[in-house]
Design a protein around this motif. Structure first.
Motif, PDB file in Angstrom:
ATOM      1  N   GLN A 123      40.523  46.431  33.477  1.00  9.00           N
ATOM      2  CA  GLN A 123      39.916  45.234  32.885  1.00  9.00           C
ATOM      3  C   GLN A 123      39.476  44.302  34.023  1.00  9.00           C
ATOM      4  OE1 GLN A 123      42.560  43.601  29.887  1.00  9.00           O
ATOM      5  NE2 GLN A 123      43.094  45.657  29.166  1.00  9.00           N
ATOM      6  N   TYR A 124      38.418  44.725  34.711  1.00 10.26           N
ATOM      7  CA  TYR A 124      38.022  44.062  35.949  1.00 10.26           C
ATOM      8  C   TYR A 124      37.493  42.650  35.752  1.00 10.26           C
ATOM      9  CZ  TYR A 124      38.702  48.767  37.584  1.00 10.26           C
ATOM     10  OH  TYR A 124      39.253  49.986  37.860  1.00 10.26           O
ATOM     11  N   ARG A 125      36.734  42.393  34.705  1.00  9.06           N
ATOM     12  CA  ARG A 125      36.232  41.029  34.476  1.00  9.06           C
ATOM     13  C   ARG A 125      37.394  40.059  34.260  1.00  9.06           C
ATOM     14  NH1 ARG A 125      30.919  41.811  34.166  1.00  9.06           N
ATOM     15  NH2 ARG A 125      30.074  43.530  32.973  1.00  9.06           N
ATOM     16  N   GLU A 126      38.358  40.470  33.457  1.00 12.56           N
ATOM     17  CA  GLU A 126      39.523  39.629  33.200  1.00 12.56           C
ATOM     18  C   GLU A 126      40.357  39.454  34.464  1.00 12.56           C
ATOM     19  OE1 GLU A 126      38.554  42.277  31.458  1.00 12.56           O
ATOM     20  OE2 GLU A 126      38.328  41.681  29.368  1.00 12.56           O
ATOM     21  N   ALA A 127      40.438  40.510  35.267  1.00 12.39           N
ATOM     22  CA  ALA A 127      41.174  40.424  36.534  1.00 12.39           C
ATOM     23  C   ALA A 127      40.518  39.405  37.461  1.00 12.39           C
ATOM     24  CB  ALA A 127      41.238  41.798  37.212  1.00 12.39           C
ATOM     25  N   ILE A 128      39.209  39.429  37.530  1.00 13.27           N
ATOM     26  CA  ILE A 128      38.481  38.472  38.366  1.00 13.27           C
ATOM     27  C   ILE A 128      38.796  37.043  37.914  1.00 13.27           C
ATOM     28  CG2 ILE A 128      36.169  37.592  38.914  1.00 13.27           C
ATOM     29  CD1 ILE A 128      35.259  40.607  38.864  1.00 13.27           C
ATOM     30  N   THR A 129      38.826  36.826  36.619  1.00 14.58           N
ATOM     31  CA  THR A 129      39.146  35.497  36.084  1.00 14.58           C
ATOM     32  C   THR A 129      40.539  35.066  36.538  1.00 14.58           C
ATOM     33  OG1 THR A 129      37.708  35.841  34.179  1.00 14.58           O
ATOM     34  CG2 THR A 129      39.420  34.160  33.961  1.00 14.58           C
ATOM     35  N   ALA A 130      41.513  35.981  36.485  1.00 17.15           N
ATOM     36  CA  ALA A 130      42.883  35.646  36.908  1.00 17.15           C
ATOM     37  C   ALA A 130      42.936  35.351  38.404  1.00 17.15           C
ATOM     38  CB  ALA A 130      43.834  36.790  36.553  1.00 17.15           C
ATOM     39  N   PHE A 131      42.272  36.171  39.206  1.00 18.02           N
ATOM     40  CA  PHE A 131      42.275  35.934  40.656  1.00 18.02           C
ATOM     41  C   PHE A 131      41.584  34.609  41.000  1.00 18.02           C
ATOM     42  CE2 PHE A 131      42.355  40.780  40.981  1.00 18.02           C
ATOM     43  CZ  PHE A 131      43.715  40.824  41.206  1.00 18.02           C
ATOM     44  N   ARG A 132      40.530  34.275  40.269  1.00 20.25           N
ATOM     45  CA  ARG A 132      39.850  32.986  40.495  1.00 20.25           C
ATOM     46  C   ARG A 132      40.761  31.817  40.123  1.00 20.25           C
ATOM     47  NH1 ARG A 132      33.881  34.678  38.360  1.00 20.25           N
ATOM     48  NH2 ARG A 132      33.152  35.501  40.346  1.00 20.25           N
ATOM     49  N   ALA A 133      41.517  31.975  39.043  1.00 18.66           N
ATOM     50  CA  ALA A 133      42.457  30.915  38.657  1.00 18.66           C
ATOM     51  C   ALA A 133      43.516  30.727  39.741  1.00 18.66           C
ATOM     52  CB  ALA A 133      43.106  31.254  37.314  1.00 18.66           C
ATOM     53  N   ALA A 134      43.985  31.823  40.329  1.00 17.47           N
ATOM     54  CA  ALA A 134      44.953  31.724  41.425  1.00 17.47           C
ATOM     55  C   ALA A 134      44.326  31.025  42.627  1.00 17.47           C
ATOM     56  CB  ALA A 134      45.466  33.109  41.810  1.00 17.47           C
ATOM     57  N   LEU A 135      43.055  31.322  42.891  1.00 13.61           N
ATOM     58  CA  LEU A 135      42.359  30.700  44.022  1.00 13.61           C
ATOM     59  C   LEU A 135      42.144  29.198  43.820  1.00 13.61           C
ATOM     60  CD1 LEU A 135      39.684  33.315  45.100  1.00 13.61           C
ATOM     61  CD2 LEU A 135      41.547  32.409  46.500  1.00 13.61           C
ATOM     62  N   GLU A 136      42.025  28.757  42.585  1.00 13.78           N
ATOM     63  CA  GLU A 136      41.883  27.319  42.341  1.00 13.78           C
ATOM     64  C   GLU A 136      43.123  26.567  42.818  1.00 13.78           C
ATOM     65  OE1 GLU A 136      40.707  26.201  38.390  1.00 13.78           O
ATOM     66  OE2 GLU A 136      39.230  27.817  38.301  1.00 13.78           O
ATOM     67  N   ILE A 137      44.274  27.224  42.720  1.00 14.64           N
ATOM     68  CA  ILE A 137      45.526  26.607  43.141  1.00 14.64           C
ATOM     69  C   ILE A 137      45.770  26.824  44.625  1.00 14.64           C
ATOM     70  CG2 ILE A 137      48.044  26.626  42.797  1.00 14.64           C
ATOM     71  CD1 ILE A 137      47.322  27.716  39.902  1.00 14.64           C
ATOM     72  N   GLN A 138      45.445  28.011  45.091  1.00 18.36           N
ATOM     73  CA  GLN A 138      45.731  28.438  46.463  1.00 18.36           C
ATOM     74  C   GLN A 138      44.440  29.005  47.070  1.00 18.36           C
ATOM     75  OE1 GLN A 138      48.577  31.664  46.681  1.00 18.36           O
ATOM     76  NE2 GLN A 138      49.777  30.582  48.205  1.00 18.36           N
ATOM     77  N   PRO A 139      43.481  28.123  47.417  1.00 16.81           N
ATOM     78  CA  PRO A 139      42.134  28.588  47.789  1.00 16.81           C
ATOM     79  C   PRO A 139      42.046  29.410  49.070  1.00 16.81           C
ATOM     80  CG  PRO A 139      42.332  26.214  48.091  1.00 16.81           C
ATOM     81  CD  PRO A 139      43.585  26.674  47.414  1.00 16.81           C
ATOM     82  N   TYR A 140      43.049  29.368  49.910  1.00 11.47           N
ATOM     83  CA  TYR A 140      42.998  30.127  51.158  1.00 11.47           C
ATOM     84  C   TYR A 140      43.683  31.488  51.056  1.00 11.47           C
ATOM     85  CZ  TYR A 140      41.164  25.997  53.489  1.00 11.47           C
ATOM     86  OH  TYR A 140      40.383  24.941  53.862  1.00 11.47           O
ATOM     87  N   ALA A 141      44.060  31.895  49.856  1.00 11.86           N
ATOM     88  CA  ALA A 141      44.726  33.188  49.663  1.00 11.86           C
ATOM     89  C   ALA A 141      43.679  34.298  49.763  1.00 11.86           C
ATOM     90  CB  ALA A 141      45.451  33.223  48.325  1.00 11.86           C
ATOM     91  N   LEU A 142      43.527  34.837  50.946  1.00  7.32           N
ATOM     92  CA  LEU A 142      42.492  35.833  51.203  1.00  7.32           C
ATOM     93  C   LEU A 142      42.653  37.077  50.345  1.00  7.32           C
ATOM     94  CD1 LEU A 142      42.219  35.560  55.096  1.00  7.32           C
ATOM     95  CD2 LEU A 142      40.801  34.475  53.338  1.00  7.32           C
ATOM     96  N   ILE A 143      43.883  37.418  49.992  1.00  2.95           N
ATOM     97  CA  ILE A 143      44.105  38.607  49.170  1.00  2.95           C
ATOM     98  C   ILE A 143      43.379  38.480  47.830  1.00  2.95           C
ATOM     99  CG2 ILE A 143      46.316  37.750  48.253  1.00  2.95           C
ATOM    100  CD1 ILE A 143      45.452  41.435  48.942  1.00  2.95           C
ATOM    101  N   ASN A 144      43.395  37.304  47.238  1.00  5.81           N
ATOM    102  CA  ASN A 144      42.707  37.121  45.958  1.00  5.81           C
ATOM    103  C   ASN A 144      41.197  37.189  46.133  1.00  5.81           C
ATOM    104  OD1 ASN A 144      44.991  36.917  44.270  1.00  5.81           O
ATOM    105  ND2 ASN A 144      45.291  34.812  44.947  1.00  5.81           N
ATOM    106  N   GLN A 145      40.702  36.668  47.240  1.00  7.32           N
ATOM    107  CA  GLN A 145      39.274  36.766  47.521  1.00  7.32           C
ATOM    108  C   GLN A 145      38.864  38.232  47.669  1.00  7.32           C
ATOM    109  OE1 GLN A 145      38.384  34.259  50.913  1.00  7.32           O
ATOM    110  NE2 GLN A 145      39.422  32.508  49.988  1.00  7.32           N
ATOM    111  N   ARG A 146      39.678  39.008  48.379  1.00  2.61           N
ATOM    112  CA  ARG A 146      39.388  40.429  48.576  1.00  2.61           C
ATOM    113  C   ARG A 146      39.441  41.179  47.250  1.00  2.61           C
ATOM    114  NH1 ARG A 146      42.357  44.830  49.102  1.00  2.61           N
ATOM    115  NH2 ARG A 146      44.326  43.758  49.441  1.00  2.61           N
TER     116      ARG A 146
END
Length: 156
Positions: A123-146
């Motif tokens: 479920q890649y679209r939903e996964a992207i949404t979750a990773f983006r939500a994590a980045l809103e809190i922790q924007p320098y988390a490179l793992i989520n960007q990757r």
């Protein structure tokens, strides 16, 4: 009324200095692990020892017991989500991640875990949404960007 120390930690997660971000990240994890005092912390630590030793059934039982005793202990739900993920039980991990996020909407670890579980389920679209939500809190988390890039590539 919002906790000013929590607001400061969340602000520090967005600081340009890595040391400031790392300190804030560690302090948030400590806060989450210690939410239910010594009893909750000891339970989480015992579960971690069991997981490290490969005693997954025992760790799961301990975490489930802890959740039954302290149903609002977000980190107990989060640790069980991790256990389920490690076992390839992605739907169960996702359910626990959602419970963590309900209890603690700023739990970047659970948002990351939700993204991992969704990606594992395809479920890649939903996964992207979750990773983006994590980045809103922790924007320098490179793992989520990757991981966003990886999920986006899988959609192509």
């Amino acid at each position: 009324m919002e906790d000013p120390s929590l607001a400061a930690l969340l602000s520090d997660l967005k600081d340009t200095e890595p040391q400031v971000r790392d300190r804030a990240t560690q302090q948030l994890w400590q806060r989450w692990y210690r939410q239910k005092g010594t009893y909750g912390l000891n339970g989480l630590q015992r579960a971690e020892v069991l997981m490290t030793a490969g005693e997954m059934a025992e760790a799961e039982q301990l975490l489930s017991d802890l959740i039954n005793q302290l149903p609002d202990f977000a980190e107990a739900w989060n640790r069980r989500a991790v256990l389920h993920y490690l076992q390839g039980r992605y739907s169960e991990s996702l359910e626990d991640c959602d419970r963590v996020i309900d209890l603690n909407p700023i739990h970047f670890g659970a948002l990351h875990g939700k993204g991992l579980s969704l990606a594992a389920l395809g479920q890649y679209r939903e996964a992207i949404t979750a990773f983006r939500a994590a980045l809103e809190i922790q924007p320098y988390a490179l793992i989520n960007q990757r991981l966003i890039l990886e999920c986006t590539a899988r959609l192509s």
